[in-house]
Design a protein around this motif. Structure first.
Motif, short mmCIF file in Angstrom:
data_model
loop_
_atom_site.label_atom_id
_atom_site.label_comp_id
_atom_site.label_asym_id
_atom_site.label_seq_id
_atom_site.Cartn_x
_atom_site.Cartn_y
_atom_site.Cartn_z
N PHE A 191 0.82 -1.20 0.00
CA PHE A 191 0.00 0.00 0.00
C PHE A 191 0.86 1.26 0.00
N GLY A 192 2.01 1.20 0.66
CA GLY A 192 2.93 2.32 0.57
C GLY A 192 3.46 2.50 -0.85
N SER A 193 3.73 1.38 -1.54
CA SER A 193 4.18 1.47 -2.93
C SER A 193 3.08 2.03 -3.83
N TYR A 194 1.83 1.65 -3.54
CA TYR A 194 0.72 2.21 -4.31
C TYR A 194 0.66 3.72 -4.14
N MET A 195 0.82 4.19 -2.90
CA MET A 195 0.79 5.63 -2.65
C MET A 195 1.95 6.33 -3.38
N TYR A 196 3.11 5.70 -3.38
CA TYR A 196 4.28 6.28 -4.07
C TYR A 196 4.03 6.31 -5.58
N GLY A 197 3.40 5.26 -6.12
CA GLY A 197 3.09 5.25 -7.54
C GLY A 197 2.12 6.35 -7.94
N VAL A 198 1.12 6.60 -7.10
CA VAL A 198 0.17 7.68 -7.37
C VAL A 198 0.89 9.03 -7.42
N VAL A 199 1.78 9.24 -6.46
CA VAL A 199 2.52 10.50 -6.41
C VAL A 199 3.41 10.66 -7.64
N LEU A 200 4.11 9.58 -8.03
CA LEU A 200 4.98 9.66 -9.21
C LEU A 200 4.17 9.93 -10.47
N HIS A 201 2.99 9.34 -10.56
CA HIS A 201 2.13 9.59 -11.72
C HIS A 201 1.72 11.06 -11.77
N GLU A 202 1.34 11.60 -10.64
CA GLU A 202 0.96 13.02 -10.60
C GLU A 202 2.15 13.92 -10.94
N ARG A 203 3.35 13.47 -10.63
CA ARG A 203 4.56 14.25 -10.92
C ARG A 203 5.10 14.00 -12.32
N GLU A 204 4.32 13.27 -13.15
CA GLU A 204 4.67 13.01 -14.55
C GLU A 204 5.93 12.15 -14.69
N LYS A 206 6.29 8.82 -15.31
CA LYS A 206 5.44 7.68 -15.63
C LYS A 206 6.21 6.36 -15.63
N ALA A 207 7.43 6.36 -16.10
CA ALA A 207 8.19 5.10 -16.12
C ALA A 207 8.44 4.60 -14.70
N ASP A 208 8.85 5.50 -13.81
CA ASP A 208 9.06 5.10 -12.42
C ASP A 208 7.75 4.67 -11.77
N ALA A 209 6.67 5.36 -12.10
CA ALA A 209 5.37 5.01 -11.53
C ALA A 209 4.96 3.61 -11.95
N THR A 211 6.92 1.07 -12.63
CA THR A 211 7.73 0.11 -11.88
C THR A 211 7.23 -0.05 -10.45
N VAL A 212 6.93 1.07 -9.81
CA VAL A 212 6.48 1.02 -8.41
C VAL A 212 5.11 0.36 -8.30
N LEU A 213 4.20 0.69 -9.21
CA LEU A 213 2.86 0.12 -9.16
C LEU A 213 2.88 -1.37 -9.48
N CYS A 214 3.75 -1.80 -10.36
CA CYS A 214 3.89 -3.24 -10.63
C CYS A 214 4.33 -3.97 -9.37
N ALA A 215 5.27 -3.38 -8.63
CA ALA A 215 5.70 -3.99 -7.37
C ALA A 215 4.55 -4.04 -6.37
N SER A 216 3.71 -3.03 -6.36
CA SER A 216 2.58 -2.99 -5.43
C SER A 216 1.57 -4.09 -5.74
N VAL A 217 1.17 -4.23 -7.01
CA VAL A 217 0.16 -5.23 -7.35
C VAL A 217 0.72 -6.64 -7.27
N ASN A 218 2.02 -6.81 -7.46
CA ASN A 218 2.61 -8.13 -7.29
C ASN A 218 2.62 -8.54 -5.82
N ALA A 219 2.82 -7.56 -4.93
CA ALA A 219 2.84 -7.86 -3.50
C ALA A 219 1.43 -8.07 -2.96
N TYR A 220 0.45 -7.32 -3.47
CA TYR A 220 -0.94 -7.45 -3.01
C TYR A 220 -1.85 -7.26 -4.22
N PRO A 221 -2.20 -8.37 -4.91
CA PRO A 221 -2.92 -8.24 -6.19
C PRO A 221 -4.37 -7.76 -6.06
#
Length: 594
Positions: A191-204, A206-209, A211-221
């Protein structure tokens, strides 16, 4: 209302007599479960100031307890195998388990109460010293929502009711720095990775977002919000193979949703059919399948699926705006009126409800009222894509092209994959006699919908304009439309006309015959039908097929002037040629011997 008041008073008196933190926590949870957030917040504020055993300011002192009851009321142990019986202040009993350990934390309960009341700043402030993972996520999420709330306020304050699109969330920078420090150490959970992915997406970023969101959904699908955030980043089909996703059934839901978003509707429909075999009672799959049929312009099938969905879930609002679009296209006045009234009675203040009512007024040609309801939908949700696009259509009908362009551009800013907005921009600039601008937007629409004949027909008409006069490019566009099942028959007629104007009679006759066959099958005998008969009559006369030309002219006699007069003139020519041919003397070659 009286029942809610009685429950509130009973819960309040129960908390006065509780005299212990465990019972008060149980009361807070019961209040939150029943939607009484104000009472839960008040109880949580009492809980934070409550001593370990008794309350200092919780009203009159409770009755004395026996030694055995005091033992039961002691604070529960944090051991995994510990269970504590609930005290006599609550009519019932239960167990406190290890998974509820962090929920039972006093500050976390207070922060949750603030969060439920949409007091995001207070929720984040209450959790500033907490170190648990749930508390950390709630603090970050509350901070993010507080920034979003401030951004919405700036949009309205600085630019009026329509708002502006350049306001930013002021909390993003601080959140990014804090989350990056933990992410680099590997200290973020799913869930922390999900929050970080949302922030990275808002900050444009996108590539880093991704990567982070993939790690989030892999950990908790099972966090669908993370999948949706990842879907928003998949703006191109080439991005999907680069995602490092584990094999899971939630991944299949994600890929099917992405297919619909990228207008790969046939692939998405196949995926949802496979998922429906695994989840045969899923309303979500049924709704998405109906949406796929709608995108494929199979309106009858989509309408049947939406009706089935309403039979199983009669008070559903989600997705009903798409159903209203189908009823609008099919001009089902009564069904759309029924849907609008039912939606109002179910939930009046939903963007979908406002959109349905807007479609109803648009079908009745009351475009001003339709715009009012689309604006109401946007007040409820400024990122509601359908409202921006449909409002642009209404402004086009009202001849208000500047407002239409603004509405379409807002839709494109929200979702660059919305082909309807690009198509609407092309139409608007074509009305303004600016074909080069229109051509750019039509090209964007055809890139998103390469198998939609309407996009290619629109671009072909743009090439035909006097400013461009690019007939060869127009012919190529109409041929693409023809290869993609042009249901309206626009491409056939346009191809026939273009070849006729270019003096290519054989090609023109070929397309006129095709168009004539289509109109005969559809029993559509309009002006295009008359044009086809007249051209084919002249064509056959010039080719010497006088009998066939006569048949075409005879069919034209059933129509009024000027087609009837043209047919009579052509018949006179045909009969004159026939008579002249019949009067020619036969030549006996034997009498002309050398």
């Amino acid at each position: 209302m009286e029942e809610w008041r009685n429950f509130y008073e009973n819960a309040k008196s129960m908390m006065w007599s509780a005299a212990h933190r465990v019972e008060l926590r149980r009361a807070i949870r019961h209040l939150r479960d029943r939607g009484l957030y104000a009472a839960a917040k008040w109880a949580a504020e009492q809980l934070v100031g409550l001593p370990e055993e008794t309350s200092r300011n919780a009203g009159p002192p409770p009755a004395p307890y026996s030694d055995s009851e005091k033992t039961k009321l002691k604070r529960p142990s944090r051991r995994k195998d510990s269970t504590t019986q609930v005290g006599p202040g609550y009519a019932g009993s239960g167990n406190l388990r290890e998974e509820d350990e962090e929920e039972d934390d006093d500050v976390l309960l207070l922060a949750k109460a603030f969060f439920d009341m949409r007091e995001y700043r207070r929720a984040a402030h209450a959790l500033r010293g907490s170190t648990g993972k749930k508390a950390f996520f709630l603090r970050c999420y509350a901070t993010y929502l507080a920034g979003e709330k401030r951004k919405e306020e700036e949009i309205i304050e600085l630019a009026g009711p329509l708002g502006r699109s350049d306001a930013v969330n002021p909390e993003l920078v601080g959140l990014e720095q804090e989350l990056f420090a933990l992410y680099s150490k590997g200290a973020l959970d799913a869930f922390g990775s999900y929050m970080y992915g949302v922030v990275l997406h808002e900050r444009e970023r996108k590539a880093d977002a991704c990567t982070v969101l993939c790690a989030s959904v892999n950990a908790y699908p099972w966090n669908w919000s993370a999948w949706l955030e990842l879907q928003a980043l998949c703006t191109d089909p080439d991005i999907l193979p680069t995602l490092n996703l584990n094999d899971h059934w939630m991944r299949d839901f994600f890929l099917a949703s992405v297919d619909l978003d990228l207008q790969r509707n046939s692939d998405g429909l196949a995926r949802y059919r496979a998922l429906y075999a695994l989840f045969p009672r899923s309303d979500h799959i049924l709704a998405q399948t109906a949406t796929a049929h709608y995108n494929l312009r199979d309106f009858d099938e989509a309408e049947g699926l939406f009706e089935e969905l309403l039979r199983s879930d009669p008070y559903r609002i989600e997705g009903m705006d798409i159903y209203s679009n189908i009823l609008y296209v099919k001009e089902c006045f009564a069904a759309l009126s029924h849907l609008a009234h039912k939606s109002v009675l179910t939930d009046k203040y939903r963007p979908e409800t406002c959109c349905i009512i807007g479609n109803y007024y648009s079908l009745k040609a009351q475009h001003e009222k339709a715009v009012v309801y689309f604006k109401r939908a946007l007040r409820l949700n400024r990122k509601y894509l359908s409202a921006w696009t449909l409002m642009g259509h209404e402004y086009v009908e009202m001849k208000n092209t500047p407002a239409a362009i603004d509405a379409y551009r807002r839709a494109v800013d929200i979702n660059p994959r919305d082909y309807r907005a690009w198509y609407g921009l092309g139409q608007t600039y074509e009305i303004l006699a600016m074909p080069y601008y229109a051509l750019y937007y039509y090209r964007r629409a055809t890139q998103l919908r390469p198998h939609d004949a309407r996009m290619w027909c629109a671009m072909g008409q743009c090439y035909e304009t006097e400013q461009l006069n690019m007939h060869d490019a127009a012919i190529r566009c109409y041929r693409r439309a023809l290869s993609n099942s042009d249901r309206e028959g626009i491409a056939l007629h346009k191809l026939a006309k273009l070849h006729e104007n270019l003096g290519q009679a054989d090609q023109a006759a070929f397309y006129y015959r095709k168009n004539l066959e289509r109109m005969e099958a559809d029993q559509n005998e309009g002006q295009d039908f008359v044009d086809a008969l007249l051209f084919l009559g002249n064509y056959c006369k010039n080719k010497g097929s006088l009998e066939e030309a006569e048949k075409f002219c005879d069919r034209l006699l059933d129509y009024g002037d000027p087609a009837k007069e043209d047919a009579k003139a052509l018949l006179r020519e045909i009969r004159s040629v026939q008579q002249h041919t019949a009067n020619l003397p036969s030549m006996d070659l034997e009498q002309y011997t050398p």
